[in-house]
Design an enzyme around this catalytic site. Sequence first.
Site, PDB file in Angstrom:
ATOM      1  N   VAL A   1      16.390  22.638 -49.719  1.00 13.06           N
ATOM      2  CA  VAL A   1      16.418  23.480 -48.515  1.00 13.06           C
ATOM      3  C   VAL A   1      17.748  24.217 -48.410  1.00 13.06           C
ATOM      4  O   VAL A   1      18.756  23.784 -48.955  1.00 13.06           O
ATOM      5  CB  VAL A   1      16.207  22.648 -47.218  1.00 13.06           C
TER       6      VAL A   1
ATOM      7  N   ASP B   1      19.340  19.605 -43.345  1.00 13.18           N
ATOM      8  CA  ASP B   1      18.999  18.426 -42.540  1.00 13.18           C
ATOM      9  C   ASP B   1      20.212  17.548 -42.267  1.00 13.18           C
ATOM     10  O   ASP B   1      20.326  16.926 -41.211  1.00 13.18           O
ATOM     11  CB  ASP B   1      17.881  17.608 -43.211  1.00 13.18           C
TER      12      ASP B   1
ATOM     13  N   CYS C   1      20.471  14.138 -54.866  1.00 13.39           N
ATOM     14  CA  CYS C   1      21.731  14.756 -55.269  1.00 13.39           C
ATOM     15  C   CYS C   1      22.639  13.663 -55.823  1.00 13.39           C
ATOM     16  O   CYS C   1      22.323  12.474 -55.743  1.00 13.39           O
ATOM     17  CB  CYS C   1      22.418  15.430 -54.078  1.00 13.39           C
TER      18      CYS C   1
ATOM     19  N   LEU D   1       2.609  10.681 -35.574  1.00 12.78           N
ATOM     20  CA  LEU D   1       2.607  10.134 -36.922  1.00 12.78           C
ATOM     21  C   LEU D   1       1.309  10.430 -37.652  1.00 12.78           C
ATOM     22  O   LEU D   1       0.233  10.395 -37.067  1.00 12.78           O
ATOM     23  CB  LEU D   1       2.788   8.606 -36.885  1.00 12.78           C
TER      24      LEU D   1
ATOM     25  N   SER E   1       5.761   8.362 -54.027  1.00 16.71           N
ATOM     26  CA  SER E   1       5.403   7.158 -54.765  1.00 16.71           C
ATOM     27  C   SER E   1       5.110   6.014 -53.803  1.00 16.71           C
ATOM     28  O   SER E   1       5.410   6.090 -52.614  1.00 16.71           O
ATOM     29  CB  SER E   1       6.560   6.788 -55.708  1.00 16.71           C
TER      30      SER E   1
ATOM     31  N   ASN F   1      23.447  12.196 -49.799  1.00 17.17           N
ATOM     32  CA  ASN F   1      22.297  12.286 -50.681  1.00 17.17           C
ATOM     33  C   ASN F   1      21.112  11.729 -49.908  1.00 17.17           C
ATOM     34  O   ASN F   1      21.149  10.584 -49.465  1.00 17.17           O
ATOM     35  CB  ASN F   1      22.558  11.454 -51.951  1.00 17.17           C
TER      36      ASN F   1
END
EC number: 6.3.5.4
Length: 527
Positions: free
Chosen positions: A53, A97, A2, A222, A329, A75
């Site tokens: 979301v 979140d 954002c 994890l 990435s 952000n």
Amino acid sequence: MCGIWALFGSDECLSVQCTNAMKIAHRGPDAFRFENVNGFTNCCFGFHRLAIVDQLYGMQPLRVKKFPYLWLCYNGEIYNHIRLKNQFEFEYQTKVDGEILLHLYERFGIEKMASMLDGVFAFILLDTANRKVLLGRDTYGVRPLFRLLTDDGFLAVCSEAKGLLDLKTSMSTPAKITAFLPGCFEVFDLKLTGKVESVQMDRFHCCTEEPKHAAYNILEGLGTGGLDSSLVAATLVKLAKEEQLLYPIQTFSIGAEDSPDVAAARKVAAHIGSEHHEVNFTPEEGICALEEVIVHLESYDITTVRASVGMYLISKYIREKTDSVVIFSGEGSDELTQGYIYFHKAPSPKAAAEDSVRLLEELYLFDVLRADRTTAAHGLELRVPFLDHRFTAYYLSLPEEMRVPKDGVEKHLLREAFKGLKLIPDEILWRRKEAFSDGMTSMKKSWYTSLQEHIESEVNDSQFEKASKQFPSNPPTTKEGFFIRQIFEKHYPGCCEWTLHYWMPRWIKATDPSARTLSIYKPDKDQ
């Protein structure tokens, strides 16, 4: 991804100032909101949203009924927000979140709040009850944040520096725009006039420390960590199958038809079964995109600009030709695992380990800056699993001797860790690092060579001889550096301090950052 923007104590009409917020509209193409702060007529927030979301409550500044005096613009993504919500039995109003920041701040204060967040983030939090403004940024600066503070207490904050460049202030001398330091938070007192005063600036986490949020997550939860973009993709496909996702994982590569990187990516995609896209790259396209890339980067670092062109063009393809928005990435792997070829020349394992930490601490100036700006330019959201806080802290805690290049191969430890798992073909797992300019472009002629030829036609010897006088701060030492600097200064005159220094290899005499200029470098075609 954002775009966030806020002003506190503006002396200029806010309707005039808010036009600056539109300079970061590319970061959030789905919606925009501009909102004044009750009781402070010269304070406001601007927000560009990329919707991922909670379509209903996802707009910002985020406010909830329980804490009407808190205003949040952020952000990023907070990966452990559900775990923390359950741990402390917080009652949520939204599915966003970022709401966890409001609850953590109210219960524990700013320092503990920031240290408990597992994710990538930049935030602006306003507490009107206690008259505080609070800023914070994640450990590696994956999400960008810039601030401008005048001597009389006018504070402006933005995701990108360009959103602050043309703000009106009452000061006779222009205020400096600076990058907010990663892993830090800052507290300002908010005066009744809307002006602020900085009262606290502290670090809440550094890369060598076990993060405090690890106490609220067991390691058994994890998934497997990735090595670079190939292993990240392979791990994603594996996890997607386990979760029985109804859509295929898409992978993307960019390069000339006969480039080594494209050939390697094709093998990986076939091996893991992803829906693969190949984006054709020509040096002519790259040269045409250079100026746009530099404008988005807000940097004149040579290797950052070079490497950004391909990522910018592939992001453009993803936005225009697919419905993908969240991109994974391999950023951070080379810094963490000593993947740069110059690490072969490290004088000792200790020196190599120290330089690895330095590179991680400077990611916000170079690699994650590149990754953020080139994807955000096209409204995409980047995720960087290799910079997981616990993983990086664990890796850096291993003996220094284990982390150095071995048997002539960089990143040996992680390659060895994935040996035998067959996540990707062995030939890719053990492939030596390519210089970006060689890996992406044709075996016949590299992007590096094509770029140098273009610059030779644009910059003559007479112009270059005056480079150090024209640009006394961080003077360019090559024609390419001079060419890039000219474009940067055209758009951001007098802002040379945004690039603190050039990225350069250590322990060797080098005037160019490219691995292809090192004597120890051998591209695929020479092996």
